[in-house]
Scaffold this active site. Structure first.
Site, PDB file in Angstrom:
ATOM      1  N   HIS A   1       0.876  -1.196   0.000  1.00 11.94           N
ATOM      2  CA  HIS A   1       0.000   0.000   0.000  1.00 11.94           C
ATOM      3  C   HIS A   1       0.904   1.235   0.000  1.00 11.94           C
ATOM      4  CE1 HIS A   1      -3.741   2.237   1.552  1.00 11.94           C
ATOM      5  NE2 HIS A   1      -2.824   3.147   1.259  1.00 11.94           N
TER       6      HIS A   1
ATOM      7  N   ASP B   1       1.429   2.623   3.533  1.00 14.05           N
ATOM      8  CA  ASP B   1       0.598   3.821   3.375  1.00 14.05           C
ATOM      9  C   ASP B   1       1.462   5.068   3.449  1.00 14.05           C
ATOM     10  OD1 ASP B   1      -1.669   5.264   2.853  1.00 14.05           O
ATOM     11  OD2 ASP B   1      -2.453   5.177   4.891  1.00 14.05           O
TER      12      ASP B   1
ATOM     13  N   HIS C   1     -10.447   0.974   1.957  1.00 11.11           N
ATOM     14  CA  HIS C   1     -10.258   1.978   3.015  1.00 11.11           C
ATOM     15  C   HIS C   1     -11.460   1.847   3.939  1.00 11.11           C
ATOM     16  CE1 HIS C   1      -8.728   5.877   4.673  1.00 11.11           C
ATOM     17  NE2 HIS C   1      -9.912   5.785   5.233  1.00 11.11           N
TER      18      HIS C   1
ATOM     19  N   LYS D   1      -9.342  -0.414  -5.721  1.00 11.52           N
ATOM     20  CA  LYS D   1      -9.374   0.266  -4.429  1.00 11.52           C
ATOM     21  C   LYS D   1     -10.733   0.883  -4.172  1.00 11.52           C
ATOM     22  CE  LYS D   1      -7.935   2.283  -0.683  1.00 11.52           C
ATOM     23  NZ  LYS D   1      -6.732   2.441   0.103  1.00 11.52           N
TER      24      LYS D   1
ATOM     25  N   HIS E   1      -4.450  -0.764   5.923  1.00 12.73           N
ATOM     26  CA  HIS E   1      -4.030  -0.004   7.114  1.00 12.73           C
ATOM     27  C   HIS E   1      -4.988  -0.154   8.295  1.00 12.73           C
ATOM     28  CE1 HIS E   1      -6.831   2.740   5.233  1.00 12.73           C
ATOM     29  NE2 HIS E   1      -5.966   3.216   4.372  1.00 12.73           N
TER      30      HIS E   1
ATOM     31  N   HIS F   1       1.549   5.391  -1.681  1.00  6.18           N
ATOM     32  CA  HIS F   1       1.161   6.571  -2.462  1.00  6.18           C
ATOM     33  C   HIS F   1       2.406   7.156  -3.112  1.00  6.18           C
ATOM     34  CE1 HIS F   1      -2.929   6.810  -0.780  1.00  6.18           C
ATOM     35  NE2 HIS F   1      -2.354   6.273   0.279  1.00  6.18           N
TER      36      HIS F   1
HETATM   37  O1  DOR Z   1      -3.317   9.339   5.810  1.00  7.53           O
HETATM   38  C1  DOR Z   1      -3.711   9.073   4.689  1.00  7.53           C
HETATM   39  N1  DOR Z   1      -3.174   9.652   3.587  1.00  7.53           N
HETATM   40  N2  DOR Z   1      -4.710   8.188   4.538  1.00  7.53           N
HETATM   41  C2  DOR Z   1      -5.281   7.960   3.354  1.00  7.53           C
HETATM   42  O2  DOR Z   1      -6.186   7.176   3.306  1.00  7.53           O
HETATM   43  C3  DOR Z   1      -4.853   8.702   2.150  1.00  7.53           C
HETATM   44  C4  DOR Z   1      -3.499   9.184   2.278  1.00  7.53           C
HETATM   45  C5  DOR Z   1      -3.115  10.207   1.231  1.00  7.53           C
HETATM   46  O3  DOR Z   1      -3.389   9.975   0.054  1.00  7.53           O
HETATM   47  O4  DOR Z   1      -2.534  11.223   1.589  1.00  7.53           O
HETATM   48 ZN    ZN Z   2      -3.324   5.112   1.676  1.00  6.51          ZN
END
Ligand code: DOR
Ligand code: ZN
Length: 347
Positions: free
Chosen positions: A14, A248, A137, A100, A175, A16
């Site tokens: 997971h 995450d 999520h 997702k 998460h 970003h």
């Molecule tokens: O803390 C987070 N940041 N939780 C999420 O679900 C998305 C993520 C983000 O994209 O910044």
């Molecule tokens: Zn995330």
């Protein structure tokens, strides 16, 4: 004191990566240690179709450091207009490894997410047929539900009904932050798994709020009480097959974190492996670290574990990493565990 531990190379289930200058700036932080990662689709606009995912994958590959051997595992962002045939085709071609589900309004860039779960029933049916995992999520967005209860309420009122209505649907609870999440996965059978982040093994809600508000500890789902952190630590270090690492790691530039309405996300790509070695060592569970970071995830996603390895070493001196990653989009603060870490990745 010098102790070494060699693992199959880890994967991040997971992650970003964002886009453009941010992608360029933070991608090496992941490719330095990880072989593969499940790439979150919550860009603006989101990665909705197979064509969007193919284009995003190309942008990630173009941003890779020269010497990196890294495979981005692409996902699609589920909307109420998602076409089951497009999902099936993107899966059949090998491009897409998961879909997702963001409940609309739950977190960063989730406005295109799902409001009415009946409208995505056909997509769930298709995914159950083809064995494509749904990454969830897991928080309700109902205004009247306390933010610290949103995960537990989601399990009872949304996730469990979806799973009962769609036998065979493979689900990754992303998460997880609660004892209820851990218990639900343990009781859930082989089609259910969960990712656990690095930061949720370290912080509870006091870390965010006691002694002044700490925006770099704010993420979603928000860290809960200490009893929940301890349940997550027990699950992660247990070696049980259905718990694995999903960092995450979610970069936001400092000016968007450190303001009156700060963004959610902890950036842990840089120091995740060092912190995890420290935590597993503390728990007397170093022999389970490889399962959590390198074996359980591929097994659930039905992929081989990596052939390459990563070596960690225990050090007398505390590990050192940059406080911030300076990207073309702006500085990103690296997660501070708040204690000296006596493990580091051996280069
Ligand atoms: O803390 C987070 N940041 N939780 C999420 O679900 C998305 C993520 C983000 O994209 O910044
Ligand atoms: Zn995330």
């Amino acid at each position: 004191m010098m102790k070494k531990l060699t693992l199959r190379r880890p994967d991040d289930w997971h992650l970003h990566l964002r886009d453009d200058a941010m992608l360029q700036g933070i991608l090496p932080e992941t490719t330095r240690h990880f072989a593969r990662a499940i790439i979150m689709p919550n860009l603006v606009p989101p990665v909705v179709t197979g064509a969007d995912a193919a284009a995003y994958r190309n942008r990630i590959l173009a941003a890779l450091p020269d010497d990196a051997a890294f495979e981005p595992l692409m996902t699609l962002y589920l909307t109420e207009d998602t076409d089951p045939a497009d999902v099936a085709a993107a899966h059949a071609s090998g491009l897409v490894k998961a879909v997702k589900l963001y409940p609309a309004g739950a977190t960063t860039n989730s406005n295109s997410g799902v409001r009415d779960f009946d409208r995505v029933r056909a997509v769930f049916e298709t995914m159950a047929e083809i064995g494509l995992p749904l990454c969830v999520h897991g928080e309700v967005t109902t205004a009247s539900v306390d933010i610290f209860d949103r995960e537990a309420v989601f399990i009872d009122t949304v996730l469990d009904p979806i799973r009962r209505a769609t036998p065979g649907l493979r689900v990754v609870m992303e998460h997880i932050t609660t004892r209820q999440g851990v218990d639900y996965v343990r009781a859930g059978g082989e089609d259910l798994a969960a990712t656990i982040t690095t930061h949720h093994l370290i912080i509870n809600r006091n870390h965010i709020l006691v002694g002044g508000i700490k925006p770099h500890y704010y993420c979603l789902p928000v860290a809960k009480r200490e009893e929940h952190r301890l349940a997550l630590r027990a699950a992660a270090t247990s070696g049980e097959a259905r718990f694995f690492l999903g960092t995450d790691s979610a970069p936001h530039i400092d000016s968007l974190k450190e303001q009156a309405c700060g963004c959610a996300g902890c950036f842990t790509a840089t120091n995740t492996m060092a912190i995890l070695a420290h935590v597993f060592d503390e728990e007397g569970a170093l022999d389970q670290l490889e399962r959590f970071t390198s074996l359980n995830g591929p097994a659930f996603y039905r992929m081989p574990a990596n052939d390459s390895t990563l070596t960690l070493e225990k050090t007398t001196e505390p590990a050192d990493w940059p406080a911030k990653i300076l990207t073309g989009a702006g500085p990103v603060t690296v997660f501070d565990p708040g204690f000296p870490v006596h493990w580091q990745v051996h280069d």
